[in-house]
Motif scaffolding. Structure first.
Motif, PDB file in Angstrom:
ATOM      1  N   ARG A 138       1.827  12.091  -1.662  1.00  0.00           N
ATOM      2  CA  ARG A 138       1.070  13.333  -1.543  1.00  0.00           C
ATOM      3  C   ARG A 138       1.974  14.547  -1.736  1.00  0.00           C
ATOM      4  NH1 ARG A 138      -2.268  11.265   3.836  1.00  0.00           N
ATOM      5  NH2 ARG A 138      -3.571   9.769   2.718  1.00  0.00           N
ATOM      6  N   TRP A 192      -2.350  12.011  -4.165  1.00  0.00           N
ATOM      7  CA  TRP A 192      -3.110  13.223  -3.817  1.00  0.00           C
ATOM      8  C   TRP A 192      -2.111  14.371  -3.885  1.00  0.00           C
ATOM      9  CZ3 TRP A 192      -5.570  14.440   1.633  1.00  0.00           C
ATOM     10  CH2 TRP A 192      -6.390  15.563   1.512  1.00  0.00           C
ATOM     11  N   LEU A 212      -6.433   6.805  -7.577  1.00  0.00           N
ATOM     12  CA  LEU A 212      -5.955   5.531  -7.052  1.00  0.00           C
ATOM     13  C   LEU A 212      -5.653   4.573  -8.195  1.00  0.00           C
ATOM     14  CD1 LEU A 212      -5.584   3.850  -4.360  1.00  0.00           C
ATOM     15  CD2 LEU A 212      -7.873   2.944  -4.824  1.00  0.00           C
ATOM     16  N   THR A 234      -1.649  -0.971  -4.072  1.00  0.00           N
ATOM     17  CA  THR A 234      -2.484   0.222  -4.167  1.00  0.00           C
ATOM     18  C   THR A 234      -1.573   1.441  -4.156  1.00  0.00           C
ATOM     19  OG1 THR A 234      -2.751   0.529  -1.767  1.00  0.00           O
ATOM     20  CG2 THR A 234      -4.317  -0.926  -2.876  1.00  0.00           C
ATOM     21  N   PRO A 238      -7.949  13.218  -5.319  1.00  0.00           N
ATOM     22  CA  PRO A 238      -6.964  12.146  -5.436  1.00  0.00           C
ATOM     23  C   PRO A 238      -7.306  11.132  -6.532  1.00  0.00           C
ATOM     24  CG  PRO A 238      -8.400  11.738  -3.582  1.00  0.00           C
ATOM     25  CD  PRO A 238      -8.775  13.089  -4.111  1.00  0.00           C
ATOM     26  N   GLU A 242      -2.133   5.418  -3.828  1.00  0.00           N
ATOM     27  CA  GLU A 242      -3.000   6.583  -3.626  1.00  0.00           C
ATOM     28  C   GLU A 242      -2.191   7.844  -3.886  1.00  0.00           C
ATOM     29  OE1 GLU A 242      -3.840   9.454  -0.204  1.00  0.00           O
ATOM     30  OE2 GLU A 242      -4.478   7.452   0.466  1.00  0.00           O
ATOM     31  N   LYS A 260       1.306   5.560  -0.549  1.00  0.00           N
ATOM     32  CA  LYS A 260       0.672   6.881  -0.525  1.00  0.00           C
ATOM     33  C   LYS A 260       1.703   7.910  -0.971  1.00  0.00           C
ATOM     34  CE  LYS A 260      -2.261   5.611   3.415  1.00  0.00           C
ATOM     35  NZ  LYS A 260      -3.453   5.349   2.595  1.00  0.00           N
ATOM     36  N   ASN A 303       0.844  -1.197   0.000  1.00  0.00           N
ATOM     37  CA  ASN A 303       0.000   0.000   0.000  1.00  0.00           C
ATOM     38  C   ASN A 303       0.881   1.250   0.000  1.00  0.00           C
ATOM     39  OD1 ASN A 303      -2.486  -1.478   0.253  1.00  0.00           O
ATOM     40  ND2 ASN A 303      -1.981  -1.830   2.400  1.00  0.00           N
TER      41      ASN A 303
END
Length: 346
Positions: free
Chosen positions: A164, A236, A220, A232, A218, A234, A162, A160
């Protein structure tokens, strides 16, 4: 012992192509913080920019073209930080000249051109191309990679990610979301799992009110590898809050998370606290990784191996380009898009 045997090792003389923001950072890095190396030759599209940067690197000189940098007798290795559309030809010239090269991403503007570099390196008979995916040299990335290689987490089930940003430049589109942002996690898939993504699907949540017009933010991405690991990613990019990169690996024996730096933890009578600071962009977040990447590259050039352990290679650059193309197609596709990969040369 002869005088030649007792002579101290000579610094690796680095020629650098392109000294905009990233290239100037590298000049400063090599001149001040990298052992065993110095900047010898500089070229930039704007000669006045090259002259200004050269003034900060004692002993360096300026030439007019990238070709002059690559051919120079006082250049042992080449660092490419020019715009991406020029990378293919410049890396091919380095291969032809037999000079090791560290090229900032991308390797090329599409997978076919990137594979040309892979093929040329193969035909030259040795690996000499390093690609600037600096996260591979981040301390947290290293810890997670070590845990995976040791088997501490078991078989990887989920990765996972992320990613940003506080903001992006005007005109940033969903396609930029792929090639400028997700590309880092795409390389992380190959780095951590030692296999590429074979399919990708885009999921578009409701956009934030901060999202620039026309940008799904965002966003995905769902990737899958041949062995069944799901990733995954993500993204943003208009948080107004800073630059954050986090990664969680869920394995059959446990989970581990990196990128949640807490800063100093204090326990005392007047009060206990913990806290950190979110940087505004990628440079302060990954400055130590950039330093480690360049130092490892210089060490590899010095010992004749040319490509440092864990460094991204020309093949990794090709894989990233191919997966990015599938991710771009998935932006408008109904369902997963398969990644088209050519066979790797033996």
């Amino acid at each position: 012992m002869t005088a030649e045997q007792s002579a101290p090792p000579q610094d690796i003389r680095v020629g650098i192509i392109g000294v905009g923001r990233m290239g100037a950072d590298h000049v400063e890095r090599i001149s001040r913080r990298t052992k065993g190396a110095r900047i010898s030759v500089i070229s930039d599209y704007l000669r006045e920019t090259a002259e200004a940067v050269s003034a900060t690197a004692p002993g360096s000189r300026v030439v007019d073209t990238p070709e002059e940098v690559i051919a120079a007798d006082d250049v042992d290795a080449v660092l490419i930080a020019s715009p991406g559309q020029f990378h293919r030809e410049q890396v091919l010239a380095c291969i032809a000249a037999g000079k090791p090269v560290l090229c900032e991403k991308p390797l090329a503007m599409n997978s076919a051109d990137a594979f040309d570099v892979v093929r040329a390196e193969h035909e030259a008979g040795r690996a000499s191309v390093s690609l600037g995916f600096m996260r591979r040299f981040d301390a947290g990335y290293g810890e997670l990679k070590d845990a995976l290689e040791a088997g501490d987490l078991g078989a990887p089930l989920l990765l996972n990610c992320k990613h940003r940003n506080a903001s992006v430049l005007p005109g940033f589109t969903d396609t930029h979301m792929v090639y400028d942002s997700a590309v880092h996690e795409i390389d992380a898939i190959s780095f951590f799992l030692e296999e590429p993504a074979v399919s990708v699907q885009t999921v578009m949540p409701r956009s934030s009110e901060k999202a620039p017009e026309g940008l799904h933010d965002p966003l995905l991405f769902l990737f899958r590898t041949a062995s069944g690991t799901v990733i995954t990613d993500e993204l943003w990019v208009s948080t107004d809050a800073g630059y954050e990169v986090r990664t969680e690996l869920v394995g059959s024996l446990g989970a581990a998370t990196i990128g949640q730096e807490t800063g100093m933890v204090t326990t005392q009578q007047t009060g206990s606290r913990w806290g950190g600071e979110v940087p505004l962009d990628f440079r302060p977040r990954f400055v130590a990784a950039y330093d480690a990447e360049v130092q490892a590259w210089i060490a590899a050039v010095a010992d004749g191996s040319f490509v440092a352990p864990r460094s991204a290679t020309a093949w990794d650059g090709y894989v990233a380009a191919a997966v990015c193309e599938a991710a771009e197609q998935s932006l408008t596709a109904d369902g997963p898009v398969e990644v088209a990969l050519q066979n790797r040369p033996a």
